[in-house]
Enzyme design. Structure first.
Site: not given
Length: 606
Positions: A27, A98-99, A482, A601, A478, A485, A2, A501, A74
């Site tokens: 964020r 925030n938290g 990406k 973010k 990666e 996301e 947030c 395998h 968020w």
């Protein structure tokens, strides 16, 4: 996560708050709101969705006042609704947070027993109601806020605004970042310097456990023990906080394009003209370590995974890597002669910070690789290695990742040199390879058109696999991350040799397989695995250099040519196709590239 902003100003607060919140959009958020005090009267406006919705509401329902707080939320506790949006108000107090308040259920039960009713599903409402409860018992606003803070368990950054108090904000920080901005007869509060940059270039960062009483003329800070704390005022570089798109359609596109320049900046800070690697001299002696522990989350973890190859192959130092959320609860033994390295773009990642604190007093030395030198992780490390990427707004990390890789590679080379396991000629070759990275990245970006054409085909898939071998295996991870996301396509990464395998069972004509394979010593083995995919009608996207494509490109579905590069820097270069394939796929699908759903973010809560 947030975003928090607060203003005690000389002008109407509402437009200033909204503009500051826009700078915190990177964020991630799903609702927003502001509260102001006007003529002593506390009032608020909130809206679900983008800040444009809040701005529209403020046009029809203006909010006057020169003191205010704002928030982008968020969702954690409770769905993203207007009722659950911040600021939360309980009578004479409004709160932004925030938290996570871990003991909010216990506090909620106490308040319910006292006959106090709840309107939301959030943990933050408990903070507002408890503060109101203390004020109803006769406590002054600051005392009530502090009494509430004494009861809170968890991680939080909080700002309180009060009815009848147009020259007061109470702020507190425990586990989540918060800063105070100093103006001329004005004061500001923000989650980071980016929000405050247009308002002031003088910033005080609150430290863990700090509380602050802020007025237009002063700020009084007390530490976790209740003692007065003299926190420094730091001058920030305004240019370093610019968050415009510079003509690009998305921040992510801009940040991909910035990589040659920011990598050049990173090299300027760490490579001398004499070819020596310049690190701050704070007692890090690589001959004193028998092993390295590297901890991070998300993309930063894949930077660590890549660095494991460098440290072990070049510096001959054994490396253990772990995701921070597992490391901290696994509570692994930390042997003597261990160097612990923590990697985080923001320097505030909650799990990484907790893992660092677990290592304090156990590891011989703690090194952090961060993009924010004033962050909590940086301040609590023995040695800080900034990556100099500049502000990264896109949620999907791009330039920060390649800068992390570059700094970690130079750290591995320094370790190898100090330990005497490579000679001067080999070291010179490696340094030359590192110097070539910005130019190579630039050539890689020039292949964006080919990646865009491939991405249009990938956008039609439901599942995509990424393969890599050796030092390209982390880059396969990666690439898959990406794509997940920002395009919301399911993607998985496997070491090429692991294909037979189990994962090969997934292969059919509907599953594209992206193979990251420069013509290196493992190229032939990777091609063999690729042929197994093609034999089962899998659609292969081969990313390689000209020699690799010439040797193994027959029959592949799509080819992407990358410039020839020294093996040691291939992971940095091959980050570019990982980024651009994801970017163009997301654009083709019409998703929100810079602010993908459900993501933030800076993850400052567990």
């Amino acid at each position: 996560m947030c975003g928090i902003v607060g203003v005690l100003g000389n002008h109407e607060a509402a437009p200033i708050l909204v503009e500051a919140l826009k700078r915190l959009e990177y964020r991630g958020y799903d609702s927003a709101g502001i509260a102001t005090v006007n003529g002593g009267v506390l009032d608020r406006r909130r809206a679900v969705g983008k800040l444009a919705n809040l701005s529209d509401r403020l046009v029809h329902e203006p909010l006057a006042g020169k003191a205010g707080i704002g928030h982008t939320r968020w969702a954690t506790h409770g769905a993203p609704t207007e009722t659950n949006a911040h600021p939360h108000q309980a009578g004479p107090v409004a709160v932004v947070h925030n938290g996570i308040i871990e003991n909010f259920r216990e506090l909620r039960a106490e308040l319910a027993a006292a006959g106090i009713n709840f309107q939301t599903e959030t943990d933050t409402e408990t903070v507002a109601l408890l503060t109101q409860h203390h004020m109803n018992q006769g406590q002054a606003p600051v005392d009530a806020a502090y009494a509430t803070l004494d009861r809170l368990h968890g991680a939080f950054a909080l700002a309180f605004l009060f009815h009848g108090e147009d020259d007061l904000i109470v702020a507190a920080r425990k586990g989540s970042p918060l800063a105070i901005g100093h103006g001329d007869g004005e004061m500001f509060v923000g989650s980071d310097a980016i929000a405050l940059a247009p308002l002031t270039d003088r910033i005080t960062y609150l430290e863990e456990g700090d509380r602050a009483v802020v007025t237009r003329q002063s700020v009084v800070i007390t530490d976790a023990n209740g003692s007065l704390a003299n926190r420094a005022i730091r001058q920030i570089q305004i240019d370093a906080t610019r968050v415009d798109k510079a003509g690009h359609k998305h921040f992510m596109a801009k940040e991909i394009a910035e990589q040659p320049a920011v990598l050049g900046n990173t090299l300027t800070h760490y490579l001398g003209v004499d070819g020596q690697i310049n690190l701050p001299d704070l007692g890090i002696d690589f001959t004193a370590f028998d092993r390295v522990t590297m901890v991070a989350c998300g993309t930063a973890f894949y930077a660590c995974m890549t660095a494991k190859y460098w440290f072990e192959q070049i510096a001959r130092l054994p490396v253990e890597i772990d995701v921070a959320s597992e490391f901290r609860y696994r509570e692994p033994p930390i042997p003597t002669r261990t160097l612990a390295i923590f990697v985080s773009q923001s320097g505030e990642t909650a799990d990484t910070l907790a893992a660092l604190r677990y290592c304090q007093g156990k590891a011989d030395k703690i090194v952090s690789v961060v993009n924010v030198p004033e962050s909590s992780i940086a301040r609590e490390s023995d040695l800080v290695l900034p990556i100099y990427a500049g502000v990264e707004v896109g949620v999907a990390s791009t330039k920060a990742f390649t800068c992390q890789l570059t700094v970690l590679l130079m750290l591995a080379l320094r370790a190898a040199s100090t330990r005497g396991v490579i000679n001067a000629d080999t070291m010179a070759d490696h340094v030359s390879a590192v110097r070539s990275v910005p130019a190579l990245i630039n050539l890689g970006i020039e292949q964006s058109g080919a990646m865009q054409r491939t991405a249009r085909k990938l956008a039609e898939a439901r599942d995509i696999l990424f393969l890599g071998r050796g030092i390209m295996y982390p880059l396969a991870h990666e690439g898959a991350l990406k794509l997940k996301e920002i395009s919301y396509i399911h993607a998985e990464a496997y070491a090429s040799g692991e294909l037979k395998h189990g994962p090969i069972a997934l292969i059919d004509k509907h599953v594209p397989v992206v193979v990251m394979a420069p013509k290196d010593p493992l190229f032939e083995k990777t091609v063999s695995n690729m042929q197994e995919v093609m034999a089962r009608k899998g659609k292969v996207v081969l990313i390689s250099d000209a020699a690799g494509l010439s040797e193994a490109g027959d029959g592949v579905w799509e080819q992407i040519e990358m410039p020839v590069c020294p093996d040691i820097v291939a992971p940095i270069l091959y980050a570019v196709p990982a980024q651009l394939l994801a970017y163009h796929t997301a654009v083709a699908k019409g998703t929100d590239v810079d602010q993908p759903r459900n993501l933030a973010k800076s993850v400052t809560v567990e």
